[in-house]
Design a protein around this motif. Structure first.
Motif, short mmCIF file in Angstrom:
data_model
loop_
_atom_site.label_atom_id
_atom_site.label_comp_id
_atom_site.label_asym_id
_atom_site.label_seq_id
_atom_site.Cartn_x
_atom_site.Cartn_y
_atom_site.Cartn_z
N LEU A 1 0.80 -1.20 0.00
CA LEU A 1 0.00 0.00 0.00
C LEU A 1 0.85 1.27 0.00
CD1 LEU A 1 -2.81 -0.95 2.52
CD2 LEU A 1 -3.01 -0.72 0.06
N GLN A 2 2.11 1.15 0.39
CA GLN A 2 2.96 2.34 0.44
C GLN A 2 3.33 2.85 -0.95
OE1 GLN A 2 3.57 -0.46 2.12
NE2 GLN A 2 3.35 0.11 4.26
N VAL A 3 3.17 2.02 -1.99
CA VAL A 3 3.54 2.45 -3.33
C VAL A 3 2.43 3.26 -3.99
CG1 VAL A 3 5.13 0.53 -3.67
CG2 VAL A 3 2.76 0.31 -4.41
N TYR A 4 1.25 3.27 -3.40
CA TYR A 4 0.13 4.00 -3.99
C TYR A 4 -0.04 5.35 -3.32
CZ TYR A 4 -1.17 -0.49 -5.98
OH TYR A 4 -1.17 -1.67 -6.66
N ARG A 5 -0.36 6.35 -4.13
CA ARG A 5 -0.70 7.67 -3.61
C ARG A 5 -2.21 7.70 -3.41
NH1 ARG A 5 -2.20 12.41 -6.14
NH2 ARG A 5 -1.90 11.44 -8.16
N TRP A 6 -2.66 8.15 -2.23
CA TRP A 6 -4.09 8.18 -1.94
C TRP A 6 -4.81 9.07 -2.93
CZ3 TRP A 6 -7.45 5.51 0.82
CH2 TRP A 6 -6.95 4.62 1.77
N GLN A 7 -5.92 8.56 -3.43
CA GLN A 7 -6.78 9.31 -4.34
C GLN A 7 -8.21 9.15 -3.87
OE1 GLN A 7 -5.99 7.65 -8.18
NE2 GLN A 7 -3.99 8.61 -8.35
N VAL A 8 -9.05 10.06 -4.27
CA VAL A 8 -10.44 10.02 -3.83
C VAL A 8 -11.14 8.76 -4.35
CG1 VAL A 8 -11.40 11.40 -5.73
CG2 VAL A 8 -12.52 11.41 -3.49
N GLN A 9 -10.73 8.26 -5.50
CA GLN A 9 -11.34 7.05 -6.04
C GLN A 9 -11.07 5.86 -5.12
OE1 GLN A 9 -9.30 9.26 -7.52
NE2 GLN A 9 -9.15 8.83 -9.69
N MET A 10 -9.86 5.79 -4.56
CA MET A 10 -9.52 4.72 -3.62
C MET A 10 -10.38 4.84 -2.37
SD MET A 10 -5.37 4.81 -3.92
CE MET A 10 -5.11 3.71 -2.57
N ALA A 11 -10.49 6.07 -1.87
CA ALA A 11 -11.27 6.30 -0.66
C ALA A 11 -12.73 5.92 -0.87
CB ALA A 11 -11.16 7.76 -0.22
N SER A 12 -13.29 6.26 -2.04
CA SER A 12 -14.69 5.94 -2.28
C SER A 12 -14.90 4.44 -2.39
CB SER A 12 -15.21 6.66 -3.53
OG SER A 12 -14.61 6.15 -4.69
N SER A 13 -13.96 3.73 -2.94
CA SER A 13 -14.07 2.27 -3.03
C SER A 13 -14.00 1.63 -1.64
CB SER A 13 -12.96 1.72 -3.92
OG SER A 13 -13.00 0.32 -3.96
N ILE A 14 -13.07 2.08 -0.84
CA ILE A 14 -12.92 1.55 0.52
C ILE A 14 -14.15 1.90 1.35
CG2 ILE A 14 -11.57 1.77 2.65
CD1 ILE A 14 -9.09 2.13 0.75
N LEU A 15 -14.62 3.15 1.24
CA LEU A 15 -15.80 3.57 2.00
C LEU A 15 -17.04 2.77 1.61
CD1 LEU A 15 -15.47 7.47 2.17
CD2 LEU A 15 -15.41 5.85 4.07
N HIS A 16 -17.14 2.40 0.34
CA HIS A 16 -18.30 1.62 -0.09
C HIS A 16 -18.31 0.27 0.62
CE1 HIS A 16 -21.68 1.05 -2.78
NE2 HIS A 16 -21.26 -0.19 -2.98
N ARG A 17 -17.17 -0.35 0.74
CA ARG A 17 -17.08 -1.64 1.43
C ARG A 17 -17.36 -1.48 2.93
NH1 ARG A 17 -13.72 -1.73 -2.84
NH2 ARG A 17 -13.53 -3.66 -4.02
N ILE A 18 -16.79 -0.44 3.53
CA ILE A 18 -16.98 -0.21 4.96
C ILE A 18 -18.45 0.09 5.26
CG2 ILE A 18 -16.46 1.39 6.85
CD1 ILE A 18 -13.61 1.61 5.67
N THR A 19 -19.08 0.95 4.45
CA THR A 19 -20.47 1.29 4.71
C THR A 19 -21.39 0.09 4.49
OG1 THR A 19 -20.72 2.20 2.46
CG2 THR A 19 -20.24 3.76 4.25
N GLY A 20 -21.05 -0.79 3.57
CA GLY A 20 -21.83 -2.01 3.40
C GLY A 20 -21.78 -2.87 4.65
N THR A 21 -20.62 -2.95 5.26
CA THR A 21 -20.47 -3.71 6.51
C THR A 21 -21.25 -3.04 7.64
OG1 THR A 21 -18.29 -4.45 5.80
CG2 THR A 21 -18.79 -4.64 8.15
N ILE A 22 -21.17 -1.72 7.72
CA ILE A 22 -21.91 -0.98 8.74
C ILE A 22 -23.42 -1.21 8.58
CG2 ILE A 22 -22.55 1.35 9.51
CD1 ILE A 22 -19.62 2.16 8.90
#
Length: 120
Positions: A1-22
């Motif tokens: 994960l250290q080789v990737y620069r954070w982008q909003v697209q990554m955050a939205s993908s991760i948030l979609h998975r987290i919110t589904g779990t919530i």
């Protein structure tokens, strides 16, 4: 994960998975609330008291935001499944719309609840 620069697209993908779990956990809590309601006034009062406290309201706020985000981002995914919004600028814009739109939708929903009933 250290080789990737954070982008909003990554955050939205991760948030979609987290919110589904919530939402899945929140659905279990909803079923528990229905069981408490069916269990009689004392069990319902205990459940309602839990939700009326600061932690309960925080959980309700988090659940309502997760619902709003998952809804908006799900529509975004449906549009992308239809072939729309695949250019990088469109992808970035729709990611921000999902994030900001969910915050706005949650604030509107809570504003309506608080203005009509005075409490959540």
């Amino acid at each position: 994960l250290q080789v990737y620069r954070w982008q909003v697209q990554m955050a939205s993908s991760i948030l979609h998975r987290i919110t589904g779990t919530i939402l899945a956990i929140g659905a279990l809590a909803f079923v528990y609330g229905l069981l408490a309601l069916a269990g009689g006034p004392q069990r319902w009062a205990a459940f309602a008291d839990c939700l009326a406290g600061p932690l309960g309201k925080l959980l309700l706020l988090g659940f309502s935001w997760a619902l709003a985000y998952h809804l908006i981002n799900g529509v975004r995914h449906l549009l992308q499944d239809g072939g729309l919004g695949f250019s990088v600028p469109d992808f970035v814009r729709s990611s921000w719309i999902s994030i900001i739109g969910s915050i706005v939708l949650t604030a509107i929903g809570w504003g309506i609840v608080l203005s009509h009933w005075g409490q959540a």
